[in-house]
Structure formats: structure tokens, C-alpha cells
Write a protein that holds these residues in place. Structure first.
Motif, PDB file in Angstrom:
ATOM      1  N   MET A 152       1.676  18.009  -3.734  1.00  0.00           N
ATOM      2  CA  MET A 152       2.220  17.489  -2.478  1.00  0.00           C
ATOM      3  C   MET A 152       3.745  17.372  -2.525  1.00  0.00           C
ATOM      4  O   MET A 152       4.385  17.228  -1.486  1.00  0.00           O
ATOM      5  CB  MET A 152       1.602  16.124  -2.167  1.00  0.00           C
ATOM      6  CG  MET A 152       0.122  16.175  -1.847  1.00  0.00           C
ATOM      7  SD  MET A 152      -0.281  17.218  -0.418  1.00  0.00           S
ATOM      8  CE  MET A 152       0.444  16.278   0.913  1.00  0.00           C
ATOM      9  N   THR A 153       4.311  17.416  -3.709  1.00  0.00           N
ATOM     10  CA  THR A 153       5.780  17.318  -3.825  1.00  0.00           C
ATOM     11  C   THR A 153       6.421  18.641  -4.225  1.00  0.00           C
ATOM     12  O   THR A 153       7.638  18.707  -4.385  1.00  0.00           O
ATOM     13  CB  THR A 153       6.145  16.245  -4.864  1.00  0.00           C
ATOM     14  OG1 THR A 153       5.589  16.610  -6.145  1.00  0.00           O
ATOM     15  CG2 THR A 153       5.606  14.883  -4.450  1.00  0.00           C
TER      16      THR A 153
ATOM     17  N   LEU B 254       3.644   6.198  -5.280  1.00  0.00           N
ATOM     18  CA  LEU B 254       3.678   6.383  -6.733  1.00  0.00           C
ATOM     19  C   LEU B 254       2.464   7.174  -7.223  1.00  0.00           C
ATOM     20  O   LEU B 254       2.593   8.059  -8.077  1.00  0.00           O
ATOM     21  CB  LEU B 254       3.737   5.020  -7.423  1.00  0.00           C
ATOM     22  CG  LEU B 254       5.028   4.219  -7.219  1.00  0.00           C
ATOM     23  CD1 LEU B 254       4.912   2.842  -7.867  1.00  0.00           C
ATOM     24  CD2 LEU B 254       6.232   4.967  -7.775  1.00  0.00           C
ATOM     25  N   THR B 255       1.302   6.864  -6.679  1.00  0.00           N
ATOM     26  CA  THR B 255       0.081   7.572  -7.086  1.00  0.00           C
ATOM     27  C   THR B 255       0.159   9.043  -6.722  1.00  0.00           C
ATOM     28  O   THR B 255      -0.246   9.924  -7.497  1.00  0.00           O
ATOM     29  CB  THR B 255      -1.153   6.935  -6.428  1.00  0.00           C
ATOM     30  OG1 THR B 255      -1.200   5.544  -6.757  1.00  0.00           O
ATOM     31  CG2 THR B 255      -2.430   7.605  -6.916  1.00  0.00           C
ATOM     32  N   THR B 256       0.685   9.342  -5.550  1.00  0.00           N
ATOM     33  CA  THR B 256       0.811  10.735  -5.121  1.00  0.00           C
ATOM     34  C   THR B 256       1.782  11.492  -6.014  1.00  0.00           C
ATOM     35  O   THR B 256       1.519  12.638  -6.417  1.00  0.00           O
ATOM     36  CB  THR B 256       1.281  10.802  -3.652  1.00  0.00           C
ATOM     37  OG1 THR B 256       0.347  10.099  -2.812  1.00  0.00           O
ATOM     38  CG2 THR B 256       1.383  12.255  -3.186  1.00  0.00           C
ATOM     39  N   LEU B 257       2.901  10.872  -6.336  1.00  0.00           N
ATOM     40  CA  LEU B 257       3.891  11.524  -7.206  1.00  0.00           C
ATOM     41  C   LEU B 257       3.309  11.842  -8.585  1.00  0.00           C
ATOM     42  O   LEU B 257       3.593  12.889  -9.161  1.00  0.00           O
ATOM     43  CB  LEU B 257       5.117  10.620  -7.355  1.00  0.00           C
ATOM     44  CG  LEU B 257       6.048  10.520  -6.145  1.00  0.00           C
ATOM     45  CD1 LEU B 257       7.085   9.432  -6.367  1.00  0.00           C
ATOM     46  CD2 LEU B 257       6.735  11.854  -5.874  1.00  0.00           C
TER      47      LEU B 257
ATOM     48  N   CYS C 149       0.830  -1.208   0.000  1.00  0.00           N
ATOM     49  CA  CYS C 149       0.000   0.000   0.000  1.00  0.00           C
ATOM     50  C   CYS C 149       0.865   1.259   0.000  1.00  0.00           C
ATOM     51  O   CYS C 149       0.545   2.242  -0.673  1.00  0.00           O
ATOM     52  CB  CYS C 149      -0.919   0.006   1.222  1.00  0.00           C
ATOM     53  SG  CYS C 149      -2.208  -1.251   1.199  1.00  0.00           S
ATOM     54  N   PHE C 150       1.955   1.225   0.744  1.00  0.00           N
ATOM     55  CA  PHE C 150       2.870   2.369   0.831  1.00  0.00           C
ATOM     56  C   PHE C 150       3.471   2.681  -0.540  1.00  0.00           C
ATOM     57  O   PHE C 150       3.538   3.849  -0.955  1.00  0.00           O
ATOM     58  CB  PHE C 150       3.977   2.058   1.842  1.00  0.00           C
ATOM     59  CG  PHE C 150       5.036   3.118   1.964  1.00  0.00           C
ATOM     60  CD1 PHE C 150       4.797   4.281   2.676  1.00  0.00           C
ATOM     61  CD2 PHE C 150       6.281   2.954   1.361  1.00  0.00           C
ATOM     62  CE1 PHE C 150       5.773   5.266   2.796  1.00  0.00           C
ATOM     63  CE2 PHE C 150       7.258   3.925   1.473  1.00  0.00           C
ATOM     64  CZ  PHE C 150       7.005   5.083   2.193  1.00  0.00           C
TER      65      PHE C 150
END
Length: 344
Positions: A226-227, A217-220, A211-212
Motif C-alpha cells: 500500500m506504500t 502503523l500497522t499498514t506501514l 484507531c487512525f
């Protein structure tokens, strides 16, 4: 704008509320995780031991949530009102699940009938899972933004909450808490339930790592704001790198059967993930997914400087007291759990 030690008051309260939420995530996280894996224990004694492991601390751990919500209301009333109105139904479900979790723990052993105890075991497990998923669902929506207009009015629909990214965050939070709770219970148990928990910890840690990776990867790819801070301040890359190393250390600790270190690592992981979330939002507290004018920053939402300064003095006294009380309770009830006459 008034400052304390060179930091403006709204930022101090942003940090303070973040610390309270982090404390809640770490402390109630293992309670919720213990509840989520409760039905994996098949023996009556094992379930009682698991309940007694969290029995002395679970209600005290929720104090951190209450203080965090109260601090949000006092320091950033606009954000408090907006979040409650937007997440009205999720919060109602959240409160209902908290109530059922509490009465499940307290009512379970009031009667000896098998059906009675199984009923509250199921209630305890389901309510713990629901709370974990709702926390992740709310967090996921706050990360990617919610459909509010320039007047901070919600213009979306209920199904908007159940978007793929928010659901992924929800499952990730659940997997983290299950792993966290398993390692806490390992430290408090022995014999048969200890052996059972080592298997659960191994499986839940693998689930969390998957999940991590998926969440990172999805957030990036899909949540670039967020980055953004890491592009502006490259030296802050040390935090996500540290998070990855700590997650890997969880697996290493489990493989080496060093569960105390694994529990510390999962606690640090929880803290780091929430820190990364806060860094991605700052100086905002709420992001609009449809109109940048709908963003709510800490400066727009903050109470008056006088109020913030006065409350900060109370927080400077109150938070150490709460932390001291928490440490005292854990120290008092340290060691392995034994079933006694007054056990759950």
C-alpha cells in the motif's frame, strides 16, 4: 485502447467509481455515525431530534452506493462477480442491516408505546454499527488481499475474513463514522442534545485518532504494497501528510467549538483515506493474498471500450444531476432541527 483527455477508459471508470464510493462514505457516513451513537441519547425528544436531523437525507445518501455498485457491475463485471461471490455472507448481512436500519427509522414513531420505540432504537443503533463494521471489514480484506487463485476462485474459509488487520480497519471505520455523525448532529441541534453531542464528539474524535494511528502503523509494517507508490513517486507523500494534518485539525476544531469546520475536516479525512486506498490498489481492483496471478486489474476486468465510452457519456450527465439533487436537499433542510407534528 481508447482514451479521453489522455486518460484510458478503464482508469476513468476507476476514478468515477472511486468518486461515487467516496461520496457514499462522506454522506451515508454521518447517517451511520448518527445511528451508532443513537443510544447515547437518553431522552425521547433527543432521539427524535437526532432522527429528524438525518430524516430528509439518509435515503438519498444511499443512492450513491446504489450508483456505485451499478457502475462497478457495468464497467468491471469480473470484479463485481468476484467480490460478490467472495463476500457473499458479509453482503447478505449488509443488506439485512440496511433493511433493518430503514424500517427502524420509519416504524419507530408509528406507535407511542415505550417498548416499541426502544425496540426500534436498538435496531437502528445495532444495524448502523453492523453496516459500518462490515464496510470496514470488506475494505480491510481488499487492502491486504483475499485468498483467490489464478482462476479468481475463492479458496479460503469464512474465518479468513475476520483477520486482525481487517478487524482493525472495521473498528477504524466505525470510529470515523461515529465522530462524523456526532459533528453533523451538532450542526443540526441545540440546547440539551447539543451539549450532550459536544461530549460525544470529543470522545469519539479521541477514539478515532487512536484507531487512525494504529491503522497507519500497522499498514506501514504489515501491508507494504500500500506504500509502494510513494517510493516510486515521493512527491505523493503530500497526501498522507495532508491526511495527518486534517485529522489534527478535527481535534483543533472540536477544542475551539468550530464544529462546522470539524465536519468538513472529517469529510476530507474520509475522502483522503479512500484516495490512499485507491492509490495503493491501482491499477488493480482486487488483490490475491496467495497468488499474484489472481490479481484483477482494471484492464483485465473492464468492459469493451465501446461500452465504457457510451456509459461515460451517461455518467457525465447523470453524476452532476445526482450531486445537484443532493445539494438541493441539504440546502432545503438546512438549519437547526425542530420537532413538529410530522416529525419522526
Amino acid at each position: 485502447m481508447d482514451t479521453v483527455l489522455g486518460i484510458d477508459l478503464p482508469t476513468w471508470w476507476f476514478l468515477l467509481i472511486g468518486a461515487l464510493i467516496t461520496g457514499y462514505g462522506i454522506l451515508d457516513g454521518f447517517d451511520l455515525g448518527a445511528g451508532a451513537i443513537h443510544l447515547f441519547f437518553r431522552k425521547e425528544d433527543s432521539r427524535r431530534i437526532a432522527l429528524n436531523a438525518i430524516g430528509p437525507v439518509w435515503d438519498g445518501n444511499e443512492v450513491w452506493l446504489v450508483i456505485g455498485a451499478g457502475s462497478l457491475f457495468a464497467a468491471f463485471p469480473l470484479v463485481y462477480g468476484t467480490i460478490l461471490s467472495v463476500f457473499y455472507l458479509p453482503f447478505i448481512l449488509f443488506l439485512a442491516a440496511i433493511i433493518f436500519r430503514a424500517i427502524s427509522i420509519e416504524f419507530r414513531s408509528k406507535e407511542t408505546m415505550t417498548w416499541w420505540r426502544q425496540l426500534w432504537d436498538v435496531s437502528f443503533c445495532i444495524s448502523s454499527i453492523v453496516i459500518s463494521l462490515l464496510l470496514g471489514l470488506i475494505l480491510g480484506n481488499l487492502i491486504q488481499g483475499i485468498p483467490i487463485n489464478a482462476k479468481h476462485e475463492f479458496v479460503g474459509r469464512l474465518r479468513d475474513f475476520f483477520n486482525p488487520y481487517a478487524l482493525l480497519i472495521a473498528v477504524t471505520v466505525l470510529s470515523l463514522f461515529m465522530m462524523h455523525g456526532a459533528m453533523y448532529l451538532i450542526m443540526k441541534t441545540e440546547d440539551r442534545i447539543f451539549a450532550r453531542l459536544t461530549i460525544i464528539a470529543n470522545n469519539t474524535s479521541k477514539f478515532f485518532i487512536l484507531c487512525f494511528i494504529a491503522t497507519s502503523l500497522t499498514t506501514l509494517i504489515y501491508v507494504p504494497h500500500m506504500t509502494a507508490i510513494f517510493k516510486q513517486y515521493p512527491e505523493l507523500f503530500i497526501l498522507p501528510i495532508t491526511a495527518v494534518l486534517i485529522v489534527l485539525n478535527i481535534r483543533r476544531s472540536i477544542e475551539k467549538r468550530q464544529y462546522g469546520r470539524g465536519f468538513i475536516s472529517s469529510s476530507i479525512t474520509t475522502a483522503l483515506l479512500l484516495i490512499l486506498f485507491a492509490m495503493g490498489l491501482y491499477p488493480n481492483l482486487v488483490l490475491s493474498s496467495i497468488d499474484p496471478k489472481g490479481h484483477i486489474s482494471i484492464y483485465e476486468a473492464a468492459s469493451s471500450d465501446g461500452s465504457l465510452r457510451t456509459m461515460l457519456l451517461f455518467a457525465a450527465v447523470g453524476m452532476p444531476l445526482v450531486a445537484t439533487y443532493t445539494l438541493f436537499i441539504f440546502w432545503t433542510f438546512r438549519g437547526k432541527v425542530k420537532l413538529e407534528e410530522h416529525s419522526y
